[in-house]
Design an enzyme around this catalytic site. Structure first.
Site, PDB file in Angstrom:
ATOM      1  CE  LYS A  35      -0.194  -0.368   4.997  1.00 38.17           C
ATOM      2  NZ  LYS A  35      -0.902  -1.010   6.130  1.00 38.17           N
ATOM      3  NE  ARG A 126      -5.976   0.333  11.402  1.00 32.67           N
ATOM      4  CZ  ARG A 126      -4.767   0.166  10.869  1.00 32.67           C
ATOM      5  NH1 ARG A 126      -3.868   1.144  10.957  1.00 32.67           N
ATOM      6  NH2 ARG A 126      -4.427  -0.944  10.257  1.00 32.67           N
ATOM      7  CE1 TYR A 241      14.167  30.693   4.509  1.00 33.50           C
ATOM      8  CE2 TYR A 241      14.172  28.327   4.088  1.00 33.50           C
ATOM      9  CZ  TYR A 241      13.895  29.627   3.682  1.00 33.50           C
ATOM     10  OH  TYR A 241      13.357  29.841   2.444  1.00 33.50           O
ATOM     11  CG  MET A 289       9.849  22.905   0.247  1.00 35.40           C
ATOM     12  SD  MET A 289       8.794  24.048  -0.657  1.00 35.40           S
ATOM     13  CE  MET A 289       8.130  25.052   0.682  1.00 35.40           C
TER      14      MET A 289
HETATM   15  C1  LIG Z   1      -0.082  -2.005   6.694  1.00 33.30           C
HETATM   16  C2  LIG Z   1      -0.650  -3.285   7.130  1.00 33.30           C
HETATM   17  C3  LIG Z   1       0.168  -4.401   7.331  1.00 33.30           C
HETATM   18  C4  LIG Z   1       1.684  -4.315   7.312  1.00 33.30           C
HETATM   19  O1  LIG Z   1       2.122  -3.737   8.519  1.00 33.30           O
HETATM   20  P1  LIG Z   1       3.664  -3.509   8.895  1.00 33.30           P
HETATM   21  O2  LIG Z   1       3.625  -3.019  10.286  1.00 33.30           O
HETATM   22  O3  LIG Z   1       4.175  -2.495   7.932  1.00 33.30           O
HETATM   23  O4  LIG Z   1       4.342  -4.810   8.737  1.00 33.30           O
HETATM   24  C5  LIG Z   1      -0.438  -5.607   7.609  1.00 33.30           C
HETATM   25  N1  LIG Z   1      -1.786  -5.698   7.726  1.00 33.30           N
HETATM   26  C6  LIG Z   1      -2.602  -4.637   7.577  1.00 33.30           C
HETATM   27  C7  LIG Z   1      -4.057  -4.806   7.753  1.00 33.30           C
HETATM   28  C8  LIG Z   1      -2.058  -3.395   7.290  1.00 33.30           C
HETATM   29  O5  LIG Z   1      -2.873  -2.336   7.169  1.00 33.30           O
END
Ligand SMILES: *Cc1c(COP(=O)(O)O)cnc(C)c1O
Length: 342
Positions: A35, A126, A241, A289
């Site tokens: 992702k 979540r 800066y 930046m």
């Molecule tokens: C992002 C994610 C993972 C991977 O998690 P890491 O901590 O990066 O290994 C696994 N399962 C779900 C549902 C996630 O959202």
């Protein structure tokens, strides 16, 4: 066009990390979370390499991410499920949805969707459906490939890990799911009873190390930036800066094409280190930046147009900058060329 900054990405390290995590997963299959464009490193480049290595389960967050990978035909699951807006693309078969809510499940039944995954919430609050709803038949009749849950604090030794594992294990046999999956990167290191049938590492594939057991995980990504200017700052002169760094003596300084807009965050101000060969070159003053100043007294030959590599071992860079290991790679911006080596 060659950009003045690049990410050097180590193919061998990526594949080796996946093999380490696959071995740690025991009899469970080992997938890959790709992702957020492969945690900022480029989902296509990662997906292709891990598929060649034998990975058969890839996770993205959204359908846009799945569509961007369409040509690779990777076995994909979409973590955020099916909104009303997603039904058409979800039915096109490019990925399985991970259904998270009773409404998503109802929608999937309504459109006549086929194989899916389902997320169960075991305490993180979540995404996911309640275990009680699973017990009372919410999932009956669904063609579930993988029943998932997600650990809230796998990177810490907390009692919650075992509580979540037990709550998840109690659902075994309650659904028609072909597989069960709980562990992220850190969860894989919690032990064999967290692996179930499929593990889902992300950060550790990319060099993140957050707990014991991940010592064999290797660095994958190194940012490199080109020198735009070299100058001598006289004793008493300041850099950047807010003039936060003042030269204690005449100092050689190089200005790099890299900044916080590229994900080289302001936390590296006065803390980061660049390398030219063996020379360690400290970041001086504030990260801007688009620019960073480094001290180059130790690199007398370094000239305009040369390249330096930034220290980016994730645990160390996280300690130096105050950013999480996740933020340090997902923040790496679009201005880098992504260059795979080895
Ligand atoms: C992002 C994610 C993972 C991977 O998690 P890491 O901590 O990066 O290994 C696994 N399962 C779900 C549902 C996630 O959202």
């Amino acid at each position: 066009m060659i950009a003045p900054l690049r990410l050097r990405l180590d193919s061998a390290a990526l594949v080796a990390n996946w093999r380490v995590l696959d071995a740690m997963s025991g009899r469970a299959a080992c997938g890959a979370a790709i992702k957020a464009d492969g945690y900022g490193l480029g989902a296509a480049g990662i997906g292709r390499r891990l598929a060649d290595a034998g990975c058969r389960d890839f996770l993205v967050a959204t359908w846009a991410e799945a569509e961007a990978l369409r040509d690779l035909a990777l076995p994909l699951a979409v973590l955020h499920g099916v909104r009303a807006e997603d039904a058409a693309v979800a039915m096109s078969g490019i990925a399985r949805p991970v259904l998270n809510t009773p409404a998503q499940i109802a929608r999937w039944r309504e459109v006549g969707g086929g194989a899916c995954d389902v997320m169960v919430d075991t305490g993180m609050n979540r995404l996911g459906v309640a275990p009680e709803d699973v017990r009372s038949g919410l999932l009956d009749g669904l063609a579930i490939d993988t029943l998932m849950s997600h650990l809230a604090c796998a990177d810490e030794d907390k009692a919650m890990n075992a509580r979540q594992r037990d709550a998840f294990a109690a659902l075994a046999g309650r659904t028609g799911a072909r597989r069960m999956s709980l562990a992220n990167s850190s969860g894989i290191a919690l032990g064999a009873d967290y692996a179930f049938d499929l593990t889902r590492p992300g950060i550790a594939l990319y060099g993140g190390r957050q707990r014991e057991g991940h010592e064999a995980i290797a660095q994958v990504v190194t940012p490199e930036a080109q020198v735009l200017q070299r100058r001598r700052v006289p004793a008493g002169g300041t850099v950047g800066y807010n003039a936060t760094w003042r030269a204690p003596a005449d100092t050689e300084v190089a200005i790099l094409n890299l900044g916080y807009a590229d994900g080289y965050f302001r936390g590296f101000s006065g803390k980061g280190v660049a390398r030219a060969g063996d020379a360690a070159l400290p970041v001086l003053g504030r990260v801007s930046m688009d620019l960073v100043a480094i001290g180059v007294d130790a690199a007398p030959e370094l000239a305009e147009g040369d390249w330096v590599a930034l220290d980016y071992d994730l645990p160390a860079a996280s300690a130096a900058s105050g950013m999480s290991q996740y933020e340090l790679i997902t923040g790496l911006g679009a201005r880098f060329d992504r260059v795979w080596t080895r």
